[in-house]
Design a protein around this motif. Sequence first.
Motif, PDB file in Angstrom:
ATOM      1  N   LYS A 157       0.866  -1.162   0.000  1.00 22.00           N
ATOM      2  CA  LYS A 157       0.000   0.000   0.000  1.00 22.00           C
ATOM      3  C   LYS A 157       0.912   1.223   0.000  1.00 22.00           C
ATOM      4  N   PRO A 158       1.106   1.836  -1.158  1.00 22.85           N
ATOM      5  CA  PRO A 158       2.121   2.879  -1.278  1.00 22.85           C
ATOM      6  C   PRO A 158       1.608   4.263  -0.903  1.00 22.85           C
ATOM      7  N   LEU A 159       2.528   5.065  -0.381  1.00 19.06           N
ATOM      8  CA  LEU A 159       2.309   6.502  -0.265  1.00 19.06           C
ATOM      9  C   LEU A 159       3.086   7.143  -1.409  1.00 19.06           C
ATOM     10  N   LEU A 160       2.371   7.817  -2.286  1.00 16.74           N
ATOM     11  CA  LEU A 160       2.974   8.471  -3.436  1.00 16.74           C
ATOM     12  C   LEU A 160       2.992   9.975  -3.216  1.00 16.74           C
ATOM     13  N   HIS A 161       3.876  10.662  -3.918  1.00 18.93           N
ATOM     14  CA  HIS A 161       3.850  12.119  -3.889  1.00 18.93           C
ATOM     15  C   HIS A 161       4.332  12.643  -5.230  1.00 18.93           C
TER      16      HIS A 161
END
Length: 282
Positions: A181-185
């Motif tokens: 479950k990625p945190l992208l920016h």
Amino acid sequence: MAVVVVTDSSSCPDSELAQRYGIHVVPLHVLVGDRTFREGVDDLPDDYNDGTSSTSAASSGELDDCYRTALAASDGDGVVAVHLSRQLSGTWQVGSQVAEPFDEQVRVVDSRAAGMGSGFCALAAARAAQAGASIDDVYNAAVDTAGHARCFVVVDRLDHLRRGGRISTATALLGTALAMKPLLHIVDGKLVLKEKTRTTSKAIAKLIDAAVKEAGAGPAAIAVQHLDAPERADEVAAKLRDRLPHLTELVICELGAVLGVHVGSGAVAVLVVRGGAGQVEP
């Protein structure tokens, strides 16, 4: 009159705010099978977000019409057009080409962001315009806000982003293999991986921590956006409100269809502008 601000539909401007500040919105397109729908104008089929749809930029004709209408509304004071990152869409490039014949009466800004990251840039510009600022100052308000805008997003699956070319295949495959479950920016206008987590709850916690760190101890404008996840968005907004006592504004809204095609259902994004997005009316 005053300088008029234009943005594209992906910036998800609230209709009431757009009307209040006289922001003109040009629609981007959602492609479903062999049909093309204008975001915010045409009714989309219920299954538009099934993973097979795609999107396209506004056409040169649409942008030209919008810029001309906005310029006429400004009585010659000029137009500042704020569009989503050139790394994520061709809209900025087309807009820049369309603006060339207008001899600096139409200025085009790359927000280097998406969603309300772009929307806050447009709002800052429109607030400056409403206060009587010159086209140079309105343009600078948008550019300055773009320099302070940060976008963070958690998605349930990376498939939509991979299909749309918004994130690398390698990253998408890594996420699938590890049930990540990625945190992208968004960095330099591109959507990239920030952190990896194993559960959605951990990803959301990282999302909140990243937004709080970016906002700092001073004033900040924040938007929490989602796709088919209103309870998750409300929870994120409540925690941000508790941890950031100096917010100038907090917006909760749904992501539009164009961005929704790429992030998929369940996505939650937080857009942060340290210092705020221009003067907010009481």
